[in-house]
Design a protein around this motif. Structure first.
Motif, mmCIF file in Angstrom:
data_model
loop_
_atom_site.group_PDB
_atom_site.id
_atom_site.type_symbol
_atom_site.label_atom_id
_atom_site.label_comp_id
_atom_site.label_asym_id
_atom_site.label_seq_id
_atom_site.Cartn_x
_atom_site.Cartn_y
_atom_site.Cartn_z
ATOM 1 N N ASP A 1 -12.610 4.547 -11.419
ATOM 2 C CA ASP A 1 -11.648 4.199 -12.413
ATOM 3 C C ASP A 1 -10.264 3.689 -11.619
ATOM 4 O OD1 ASP A 1 -13.389 4.830 -14.269
ATOM 5 O OD2 ASP A 1 -12.853 6.702 -14.656
ATOM 6 N N GLU A 2 -9.988 4.640 -10.695
ATOM 7 C CA GLU A 2 -8.898 4.289 -10.090
ATOM 8 C C GLU A 2 -8.506 2.905 -9.258
ATOM 9 O OE1 GLU A 2 -5.647 6.370 -6.835
ATOM 10 O OE2 GLU A 2 -7.454 7.413 -7.858
ATOM 11 N N ASN A 3 -9.790 2.408 -8.658
ATOM 12 C CA ASN A 3 -9.496 1.463 -7.769
ATOM 13 C C ASN A 3 -10.340 0.176 -7.899
ATOM 14 O OD1 ASN A 3 -8.364 2.590 -4.808
ATOM 15 N ND2 ASN A 3 -9.850 4.146 -5.761
ATOM 16 N N LEU A 4 -11.272 0.294 -8.919
ATOM 17 C CA LEU A 4 -12.019 -1.072 -9.472
ATOM 18 C C LEU A 4 -11.427 -2.160 -9.759
ATOM 19 C CD1 LEU A 4 -15.205 -1.536 -9.636
ATOM 20 C CD2 LEU A 4 -14.884 -1.411 -12.008
ATOM 21 N N THR A 5 -10.051 -2.171 -10.553
ATOM 22 C CA THR A 5 -9.396 -3.338 -10.792
ATOM 23 C C THR A 5 -8.400 -3.637 -9.459
ATOM 24 O OG1 THR A 5 -7.604 -1.981 -11.801
ATOM 25 C CG2 THR A 5 -9.327 -2.756 -13.261
ATOM 26 N N GLY A 6 -8.508 -3.188 -8.555
ATOM 27 C CA GLY A 6 -7.472 -3.297 -7.445
ATOM 28 C C GLY A 6 -8.425 -3.887 -6.041
ATOM 29 N N LEU A 7 -9.539 -4.340 -6.206
ATOM 30 C CA LEU A 7 -10.534 -4.838 -5.169
ATOM 31 C C LEU A 7 -10.102 -6.252 -5.004
ATOM 32 C CD1 LEU A 7 -13.773 -2.871 -5.926
ATOM 33 C CD2 LEU A 7 -12.164 -2.236 -4.390
ATOM 34 N N PHE A 8 -10.583 -6.849 -3.924
ATOM 35 C CA PHE A 8 -10.757 -8.249 -3.655
ATOM 36 C C PHE A 8 -9.474 -9.027 -3.760
ATOM 37 C CE2 PHE A 8 -15.106 -6.694 -4.730
ATOM 38 C CZ PHE A 8 -15.643 -6.827 -3.558
ATOM 39 N N GLN A 9 -8.477 -8.369 -3.460
ATOM 40 C CA GLN A 9 -6.993 -9.325 -3.516
ATOM 41 C C GLN A 9 -6.541 -9.917 -2.343
ATOM 42 O OE1 GLN A 9 -5.539 -8.754 -6.455
ATOM 43 N NE2 GLN A 9 -7.206 -7.822 -7.158
ATOM 44 N N PRO A 10 -5.459 -10.691 -2.640
ATOM 45 C CA PRO A 10 -4.909 -11.423 -1.494
ATOM 46 C C PRO A 10 -3.930 -10.420 -0.631
ATOM 47 C CG PRO A 10 -4.336 -12.562 -3.590
ATOM 48 C CD PRO A 10 -4.943 -11.182 -3.906
ATOM 49 N N LYS A 11 -3.568 -10.999 0.471
ATOM 50 C CA LYS A 11 -2.824 -10.002 1.468
ATOM 51 C C LYS A 11 -1.523 -9.649 0.794
ATOM 52 C CE LYS A 11 -2.500 -11.392 5.812
ATOM 53 N NZ LYS A 11 -2.257 -11.879 6.869
ATOM 54 N N GLY A 12 -1.244 -8.440 1.102
ATOM 55 C CA GLY A 12 -0.206 -7.838 0.386
ATOM 56 C C GLY A 12 -0.254 -7.263 -1.097
ATOM 57 N N GLN A 13 -1.535 -7.306 -1.560
ATOM 58 C CA GLN A 13 -1.730 -6.748 -2.945
ATOM 59 C C GLN A 13 -2.959 -5.827 -2.894
ATOM 60 O OE1 GLN A 13 -1.861 -10.030 -6.064
ATOM 61 N NE2 GLN A 13 -0.574 -11.397 -4.540
ATOM 62 N N ILE A 14 -3.404 -5.284 -1.930
ATOM 63 C CA ILE A 14 -4.450 -4.364 -1.767
ATOM 64 C C ILE A 14 -3.993 -3.348 -0.996
ATOM 65 C CG2 ILE A 14 -5.537 -5.354 0.145
ATOM 66 C CD1 ILE A 14 -8.339 -4.933 -1.345
ATOM 67 N N THR A 15 -4.711 -2.047 -1.509
ATOM 68 C CA THR A 15 -4.383 -0.808 -0.660
ATOM 69 C C THR A 15 -5.437 -0.539 0.553
ATOM 70 O OG1 THR A 15 -6.093 0.523 -1.902
ATOM 71 C CG2 THR A 15 -3.467 0.470 -2.783
ATOM 72 N N LEU A 16 -5.073 0.261 1.367
ATOM 73 C CA LEU A 16 -5.993 0.415 2.514
ATOM 74 C C LEU A 16 -7.294 1.108 2.057
ATOM 75 C CD1 LEU A 16 -6.764 0.572 5.577
ATOM 76 C CD2 LEU A 16 -5.512 2.897 5.910
ATOM 77 N N GLU A 17 -7.307 2.088 1.032
ATOM 78 C CA GLU A 17 -8.341 2.658 0.549
ATOM 79 C C GLU A 17 -9.397 1.629 -0.168
ATOM 80 O OE1 GLU A 17 -9.361 6.826 -1.970
ATOM 81 O OE2 GLU A 17 -7.572 5.681 -2.609
ATOM 82 N N ALA A 18 -8.773 0.665 -0.920
ATOM 83 C CA ALA A 18 -9.838 -0.162 -1.420
ATOM 84 C C ALA A 18 -10.203 -1.340 -0.379
ATOM 85 C CB ALA A 18 -8.815 -1.016 -2.499
ATOM 86 N N GLN A 19 -9.328 -1.758 0.416
ATOM 87 C CA GLN A 19 -9.829 -2.441 1.250
ATOM 88 C C GLN A 19 -11.138 -2.025 2.264
ATOM 89 O OE1 GLN A 19 -10.147 -5.734 2.330
ATOM 90 N NE2 GLN A 19 -8.352 -6.424 3.462
#
Length: 438
Positions: free
Chosen positions: A281-299
Motif C-alpha cells: 500500500d505504501e510503495n506500489l504507486t512509487g515504483l519504476f520512477q525516474p532518477k530523483g523520484q524513487i526511494t531506496l526501499e522501492a528501488q
C-alpha cells in the motif's frame, strides 16, 4: 539491468533477443514460459524492443503510428531508473515520430536540434533498452494486424545514416529481428565488448567488481542525488569509480560466496514483501520512477521482484494475496472472484498473471496459459464479474479462459495484477481481490 539489457541484446538463446545493439525485435505473440531473461514478464501486451548503444554516435528511433488503446515507450539504462517519454496516455502514437538518444559521453553531440527529429532524449546510460508495450486487441483481427504491422516498422539508425551520411548499410535480419540494423553484424564481436552477463547471483559471486566497473563507466551520476552518491561511496573502497579501468591483477579480492549469500538473503527478504499488504500500500504507486523520484526501499524491492516496469500513471502492479494471509502454494487450488463493481479501475485494460515465486517465471503448461485478461483471454459472467481459478485441473463450470493451470507440487506462487492507464483517483478506494483456497 546489466543482465537484462545484455540478455535481450546479445543472448541467442533468448527467444526475444535483438541479436545485438542498435537493432530491433518485434515480438508478435504473447510471451510464454521460454522467456526467462527477466523476472515476472508480462503476458498481456506485445513488445517491440530496441537495444540502443550511443557510445559512438547518437541513435535515432523511428516510430510509426499505432491503432491501439494503449501503447507506451519505456527507456531504461543499467541504473534501473525508468522513463516513459511517450504513451497513448499522453496523446502520443497517433502520428509517426522520431526520437534521438544520446548520453553525456556520446562523442560529437551536445543535444542540438536535428532536422527531422521530433524529440531528443539524454539517457542516463550508454546502453539502453527502448521497449514498446502494445495492447494488441487480440479480439479484433483487423486491428490486431494493423498493430503487428506497426510493431515491425519500428526501426533504429545511427544519426549519420539518418542524415544520409556514412556507409548506408542495408537493413538486415538477425536472430529473428524483423528490421534490425547494426554497424557490427558479428554477435560474437559485439558480445566481446562486455563482461559476461548471466544470472544476478552468478555475477555477485564471480565477477562483481568487473561488471560494476563497466556499469559505472557507462552511467551518468548526479553528485546531488542521494542514491547516486550513496552507491558511489559504497563502491569506492573496491576501487570502482567512473573512469577507472578494471584490472584483474590489481582488483581487490572479495569473498564471492559471502556476497552471493547476502544477495540471496536480500532477495528473499524483498520477495517476502509481496505478502506485506502495508508495504504494498505504501510503495506500489512509487515504483519504476525516474532518477530523483524513487526511494531506496522501492528501488531495492523492484530490482529484486521485477527489475523494470512502468510508473503508476502508466501501470500499477497490485499483488493478489490470500484470504488467510498464508503464501499461495501449488499444493492447493484457489479462486479469485470479482463482481462487476469490484473490477480494477482502468482506462485501458487489466490482467492477472501467475508466477512461480522464487524465480518469477511463468509456470510451464501445455496450454501456454499464464494470465487472465482481455488479450490473454477471459470471460466475464452475465453480470459483468469474473471468477478466476488456479488449479491443477480445469474445474467444471469454469471457462478455459479463466483457468490458470499449475503443477501439483510444493511451489510458492505469486499472482500479480497489471492495471494499464489506471484511474488513480478511483484506485485510492479500490481494494485488490483476495485468493480463496478451495
Amino acid at each position: 539491468m546489466f543482465n537484462v539489457n545484455n540478455t535481450f541484446a546479445l543472448d541467442p538463446d533468448n527467444p526475444m533477443t535483438t541479436g545485438g545493439y542498435n537493432r530491433t525485435f518485434a515480438s508478435t505473440e504473447l510471451a510464454d514460459h521460454t522467456l526467462q531473461a527477466i523476472a515476472r514478464p508480462n503476458n498481456d501486451t506485445l513488445y517491440t524492443i530496441a537495444l540502443i548503444d550511443v557510445t559512438e554516435e547518437p541513435v535515432v528511433l523511428k516510430m510509426p503510428a499505432f491503432d491501439s488503446t494503449y501503447v507506451s515507450l519505456m527507456v531504461t539504462a543499467y541504473d534501473h531508473y525508468v522513463n516513459i517519454p511517450m504513451s497513448t496516455t499522453k496523446g502520443d502514437f497517433s502520428e509517426p515520430a522520431t526520437m534521438l538518444f544520446y548520453s553525456e559521453r556520446t562523442p560529437g553531440y551536445d543535444g542540438a536540434l536535428v532536422e527531422g527529429v521530433d524529440m531528443i532524449v539524454e539517457t542516463t546510460g550508454d546502453f539502453v533498452s527502448a521497449v514498446f508495450r502494445v495492447m494488441p486487441h487480440a479480439a479484433e483481427p483487423e486491428r490486431l494486424e494493423r498493430n503487428l504491422a506497426a510493431m515491425r516498422r519500428v526501426d533504429v539508425e545511427p544519426l549519420s545514416e539518418f542524415l544520409g551520411r556514412g556507409d548506408q548499410e542495408p537493413h538486415v535480419r538477425s536472430w529473428g529481428s524483423p528490421r534490425g540494423i547494426s554497424r557490427n553484424l558479428d554477435l560474437r564481436e559485439d558480445s566481446a565488448r562486455f563482461p559476461p552477463h548471466g544470472s544476478d547471483f552468478e555475477v555477485f559471486e564471480d565477477r562483481f567488481i568487473e561488471v560494476m566497473q563497466f556499469v559505472v563507466n557507462h552511467t551518468t551520476f548526479d553528485p546531488e542525488d542521494a542514491l547516486d552518491a550513496g552507491l558511489l561511496a559504497v563502491l569506492e573502497p573496491l576501487g570502482i569509480a567512473p573512469g577507472n579501468t578494471y584490472d584483474p591483477d590489481t582488483a581487490p579480492e572479495i569473498d564471492g560466496d559471502a556476497l552471493r549469500a547476502v544477495a540471496q538473503r536480500v532477495a528473499a527478504e524483498e520477495l517476502a514483501k509481496f505478502g506485506d499488504q502495508a508495504f504494498l500500500d505504501e510503495n506500489l504507486t512509487g515504483l519504476f520512477q525516474p532518477k530523483g523520484q524513487i526511494t531506496l526501499e522501492a528501488q531495492t524491492f523492484q530490482s529484486v521482484a521485477g527489475p523494470v516496469g512502468q510508473p503508476a500513471d502508466q501501470a500499477l502492479y497490485p499483488a493478489i494475496l490470500t484470504e488467510d494471509g498464508a503464501p499461495m502454494n501449488a499444493l492447493h487450488d484457489y479462486e479469485i472472484v470479482m463482481t462487476a463493481e469490484e473490477l480494477p479501475p482502468v482506462n485501458a485494460f487489466w490482467s492477472a498473471t501467475l508466477y512461480e515465486n522464487e524465480t518469477g517465471f511463468f509456470i510451464p503448461n501445455d496450454r501456454f496459459k499464464y494470465s487472465v485478461g482481455e488479450n490473454a483471454g477471459f470471460k466475464l459472467d452475465e453480470d459483468g464479474g469474473i471468477r478466476i481459478v488456479i488449479a491443477a485441473e480445469q474445474p467444471a463450470g469454469v471457462p478455459e479462459e479463466n483457468w490458470l493451470p499449475i503443477n501439483r507440487q510444493d511451489m510458492d506462487l505469486d499472482i500479480i495484477m497489471r492495471l494499464y492507464a489506471p484511474d488513480l483517483e478511483k484506485y485510492k478506494s479500490w481494494t485488490p481481490p483476495k485468493a480463496n483456497k478451495l
